[in-house]
Design a protein around this motif. Structure first.
Motif, PDB file in Angstrom:
ATOM      1  N   LYS A 130      28.828  13.250  32.437  1.00  0.00           N
ATOM      2  CA  LYS A 130      28.361  12.024  33.065  1.00  0.00           C
ATOM      3  C   LYS A 130      27.829  12.369  34.455  1.00  0.00           C
ATOM      4  O   LYS A 130      28.346  13.276  35.107  1.00  0.00           O
ATOM      5  CB  LYS A 130      29.498  11.003  33.199  1.00  0.00           C
ATOM      6  N   SER A 154      17.836  13.840  26.509  1.00  0.00           N
ATOM      7  CA  SER A 154      18.720  14.467  27.478  1.00  0.00           C
ATOM      8  C   SER A 154      18.899  13.513  28.647  1.00  0.00           C
ATOM      9  O   SER A 154      18.210  12.493  28.744  1.00  0.00           O
ATOM     10  CB  SER A 154      18.144  15.799  27.974  1.00  0.00           C
ATOM     11  N   ILE A 155      19.802  13.853  29.557  1.00  0.00           N
ATOM     12  CA  ILE A 155      20.055  12.957  30.690  1.00  0.00           C
ATOM     13  C   ILE A 155      18.971  13.058  31.748  1.00  0.00           C
ATOM     14  O   ILE A 155      19.059  12.428  32.798  1.00  0.00           O
ATOM     15  CB  ILE A 155      21.441  13.218  31.318  1.00  0.00           C
ATOM     16  N   THR A 169      25.860  11.996  28.345  1.00  0.00           N
ATOM     17  CA  THR A 169      25.354  12.719  27.193  1.00  0.00           C
ATOM     18  C   THR A 169      25.819  12.063  25.903  1.00  0.00           C
ATOM     19  O   THR A 169      26.713  11.233  25.906  1.00  0.00           O
ATOM     20  CB  THR A 169      25.828  14.179  27.226  1.00  0.00           C
ATOM     21  N   TRP A 170      25.229  12.463  24.783  1.00  0.00           N
ATOM     22  CA  TRP A 170      25.557  11.791  23.535  1.00  0.00           C
ATOM     23  C   TRP A 170      27.014  12.009  23.149  1.00  0.00           C
ATOM     24  O   TRP A 170      27.629  11.146  22.533  1.00  0.00           O
ATOM     25  CB  TRP A 170      24.625  12.231  22.410  1.00  0.00           C
ATOM     26  N   ARG A 194      22.679   8.394  17.853  1.00  0.00           N
ATOM     27  CA  ARG A 194      22.920   9.764  18.239  1.00  0.00           C
ATOM     28  C   ARG A 194      21.729  10.617  17.840  1.00  0.00           C
ATOM     29  O   ARG A 194      21.055  10.331  16.862  1.00  0.00           O
ATOM     30  CB  ARG A 194      24.190  10.259  17.556  1.00  0.00           C
ATOM     31  N   ALA A 244      24.164   8.301  33.949  1.00  0.00           N
ATOM     32  CA  ALA A 244      23.780   8.787  32.623  1.00  0.00           C
ATOM     33  C   ALA A 244      24.963   9.461  31.961  1.00  0.00           C
ATOM     34  O   ALA A 244      25.882   9.959  32.636  1.00  0.00           O
ATOM     35  CB  ALA A 244      22.599   9.755  32.721  1.00  0.00           C
ATOM     36  N   TYR A 267      21.128  10.731  21.157  1.00  0.00           N
ATOM     37  CA  TYR A 267      20.496  10.365  22.412  1.00  0.00           C
ATOM     38  C   TYR A 267      21.480  10.297  23.573  1.00  0.00           C
ATOM     39  O   TYR A 267      22.579   9.776  23.429  1.00  0.00           O
ATOM     40  CB  TYR A 267      19.827   8.993  22.279  1.00  0.00           C
ATOM     41  N   ALA A 268      21.048  10.789  24.704  1.00  0.00           N
ATOM     42  CA  ALA A 268      21.739  10.508  25.952  1.00  0.00           C
ATOM     43  C   ALA A 268      21.440   9.059  26.316  1.00  0.00           C
ATOM     44  O   ALA A 268      20.426   8.487  25.888  1.00  0.00           O
ATOM     45  CB  ALA A 268      21.248  11.434  27.063  1.00  0.00           C
TER      46      ALA A 268
END
Length: 117
Positions: A57, A100-101, A51-52, A29, A49, A31-32
């Motif tokens: 999504k 980020s994504i 998000t953390w 974490r 993708a 991290y995406a």
């Protein structure tokens, strides 16, 4: 962050597959996580993708409605499930991590998915 993707294989059209990505090294974490794929002779393309927190999504149009991305921060893993597989889904699938994504700084090796009868 080191990423290890697994779960690829040969699947018949219409089948399903679950890919896993295990992260190690620096903290997982915040991290995406994302999945990309590269078919023979084609450029790498975005697949999905998350998000953390898992609260957001996003999916490529090519897999929307057939794919589900998920993550388990306690286990430092992420997963991608794809249903109703088509021959066009054949590719090396890569997991990635980033702040980020839309920004990816870490990549795992690919896991090959072949959809064929």
């Amino acid at each position: 962050v080191q990423l290890q993707a697994s779960g690829g294989g040969l699947v018949q059209p219409g089948g399903s597959l679950r890919l896993s990505c295990a992260a190690s090294g620096r903290t997982f974490r915040p991290y995406a996580m994302g999945w990309f794929r590269q078919a023979p002779g084609k450029e790498r393309e975005f697949v999905a993708a998350i998000t953390w927190s898992g609260g957001s999504k996003t999916y490529a149009d090519s897999v929307k409605g057939r794919a589900t991305i998920s993550r388990d921060n306690a286990k430092n893993t992420a997963a991608l499930e794809i249903n109703s597989l088509k021959p066009d889904d054949t590719a090396d699938y890569y997991c990635a991590a980033g702040p980020s994504i839309t920004t990816w700084g870490y990549w795992g090796q690919g896991t090959l998915v072949t959809v064929s009868s």
